[in-house]
Design a protein around this motif. Structure first.
Motif, PDB file in Angstrom:
ATOM      1  N   GLU A  45      83.969  28.383   9.594  1.00 37.69           N
ATOM      2  CA  GLU A  45      84.538  28.084  10.912  1.00 37.69           C
ATOM      3  C   GLU A  45      83.504  28.312  12.009  1.00 37.69           C
ATOM      4  N   MET A  46      82.722  29.381  11.883  1.00 42.23           N
ATOM      5  CA  MET A  46      81.702  29.691  12.888  1.00 42.23           C
ATOM      6  C   MET A  46      80.537  28.708  12.804  1.00 42.23           C
ATOM      7  N   ARG A  47      80.146  28.327  11.569  1.00 42.61           N
ATOM      8  CA  ARG A  47      79.064  27.341  11.427  1.00 42.61           C
ATOM      9  C   ARG A  47      79.473  26.028  12.061  1.00 42.61           C
ATOM     10  N   GLU A  48      80.729  25.623  11.835  1.00 42.57           N
ATOM     11  CA  GLU A  48      81.237  24.385  12.437  1.00 42.57           C
ATOM     12  C   GLU A  48      81.266  24.491  13.953  1.00 42.57           C
ATOM     13  N   LYS A  49      81.826  25.575  14.450  1.00 46.76           N
ATOM     14  CA  LYS A  49      81.975  25.771  15.899  1.00 46.76           C
ATOM     15  C   LYS A  49      80.626  25.701  16.609  1.00 46.76           C
ATOM     16  N   TYR A  50      79.585  26.268  15.999  1.00 45.57           N
ATOM     17  CA  TYR A  50      78.280  26.340  16.650  1.00 45.57           C
ATOM     18  C   TYR A  50      77.293  25.302  16.129  1.00 45.57           C
ATOM     19  N   GLY A  51      77.785  24.370  15.298  1.00 45.36           N
ATOM     20  CA  GLY A  51      76.940  23.271  14.840  1.00 45.36           C
ATOM     21  C   GLY A  51      75.784  23.702  13.964  1.00 45.36           C
ATOM     22  N   LEU A  52      75.989  24.728  13.135  1.00 48.24           N
ATOM     23  CA  LEU A  52      74.943  25.206  12.226  1.00 48.24           C
ATOM     24  C   LEU A  52      75.077  24.497  10.887  1.00 48.24           C
ATOM     25  N   HIS A  53      73.955  24.013  10.362  1.00 44.80           N
ATOM     26  CA  HIS A  53      73.942  23.259   9.116  1.00 44.80           C
ATOM     27  C   HIS A  53      72.885  23.829   8.175  1.00 44.80           C
ATOM     28  N   PRO A  54      73.030  23.591   6.865  1.00 45.18           N
ATOM     29  CA  PRO A  54      72.014  24.055   5.922  1.00 45.18           C
ATOM     30  C   PRO A  54      70.631  23.581   6.357  1.00 45.18           C
ATOM     31  N   GLY A  55      69.682  24.479   6.328  1.00 47.25           N
ATOM     32  CA  GLY A  55      68.314  24.143   6.717  1.00 47.25           C
ATOM     33  C   GLY A  55      67.997  24.457   8.171  1.00 47.25           C
ATOM     34  N   ASP A  56      69.029  24.705   9.011  1.00 51.16           N
ATOM     35  CA  ASP A  56      68.762  25.077  10.395  1.00 51.16           C
ATOM     36  C   ASP A  56      68.022  26.405  10.421  1.00 51.16           C
ATOM     37  N   GLU A  57      67.101  26.538  11.352  1.00 46.55           N
ATOM     38  CA  GLU A  57      66.370  27.790  11.501  1.00 46.55           C
ATOM     39  C   GLU A  57      67.043  28.629  12.574  1.00 46.55           C
ATOM     40  N   VAL A  58      67.219  29.911  12.285  1.00 46.95           N
ATOM     41  CA  VAL A  58      67.821  30.840  13.238  1.00 46.95           C
ATOM     42  C   VAL A  58      66.921  32.067  13.367  1.00 46.95           C
ATOM     43  N   ASP A  59      67.080  32.760  14.470  1.00 50.02           N
ATOM     44  CA  ASP A  59      66.406  34.037  14.689  1.00 50.02           C
ATOM     45  C   ASP A  59      67.472  35.121  14.778  1.00 50.02           C
ATOM     46  N   VAL A  60      67.130  36.310  14.324  1.00 49.91           N
ATOM     47  CA  VAL A  60      67.983  37.473  14.508  1.00 49.91           C
ATOM     48  C   VAL A  60      67.299  38.320  15.574  1.00 49.91           C
ATOM     49  N   ILE A  61      68.017  38.534  16.679  1.00 48.05           N
ATOM     50  CA  ILE A  61      67.452  39.215  17.839  1.00 48.05           C
ATOM     51  C   ILE A  61      68.182  40.528  18.056  1.00 48.05           C
ATOM     52  N   GLU A  62      67.416  41.574  18.289  1.00 50.88           N
ATOM     53  CA  GLU A  62      67.998  42.879  18.588  1.00 50.88           C
ATOM     54  C   GLU A  62      68.235  42.982  20.090  1.00 50.88           C
ATOM     55  N   VAL A  63      69.488  43.232  20.474  1.00 53.67           N
ATOM     56  CA  VAL A  63      69.862  43.394  21.882  1.00 53.67           C
ATOM     57  C   VAL A  63      70.609  44.720  21.987  1.00 53.67           C
ATOM     58  N   GLY A  64      69.931  45.714  22.497  1.00 55.05           N
ATOM     59  CA  GLY A  64      70.537  47.049  22.551  1.00 55.05           C
ATOM     60  C   GLY A  64      70.794  47.535  21.147  1.00 55.05           C
ATOM     61  N   ASN A  65      72.043  47.850  20.856  1.00 54.92           N
ATOM     62  CA  ASN A  65      72.435  48.324  19.527  1.00 54.92           C
ATOM     63  C   ASN A  65      73.086  47.238  18.692  1.00 54.92           C
TER      64      ASN A  65
END
Length: 81
Positions: free
Chosen positions: A20-40
């Motif tokens: 549901e979240m992948r659909e909502k945000y338009g994420l597809h197999p092969g998309d590149e994402v970053d994991v960002i630390e924001v505070g805690n």
């Protein structure tokens, strides 16, 4: 907080983003994402420079078409078959 859910971290440090979240945000197999630390907290964001699913398909197909390909062969390329 909306749009959250419990996800389990596997032994390789991977998580699965619910469909549901992948659909909502338009994420597809092969998309590149970053994991960002924001505070805690950690945030997952799509890379700005990441090509879209359609752009990746075009890159794979570029130069591979011939006039003798059938529609089924072209569709097979688009589906990674």
């Amino acid at each position: 907080m909306t749009g959250t859910g419990a996800m389990r971290l596997n032994s390789k440090g991977q998580v699965t983003i619910p469909a549901e979240m992948r659909e909502k945000y338009g994420l597809h197999p092969g998309d590149e994402v970053d994991v960002i630390e924001v505070g805690n907290t950690l945030q997952i964001v799509r890379r700005e420079s990441s090509s879209t699913r359609g752009q990746r398909a075009i890159q794979r197909l570029r130069g591979s078409a011939t006039t003798s390909m059938t529609t089924d062969e072209i569709m097979g390329l688009l589906r990674d078959e």
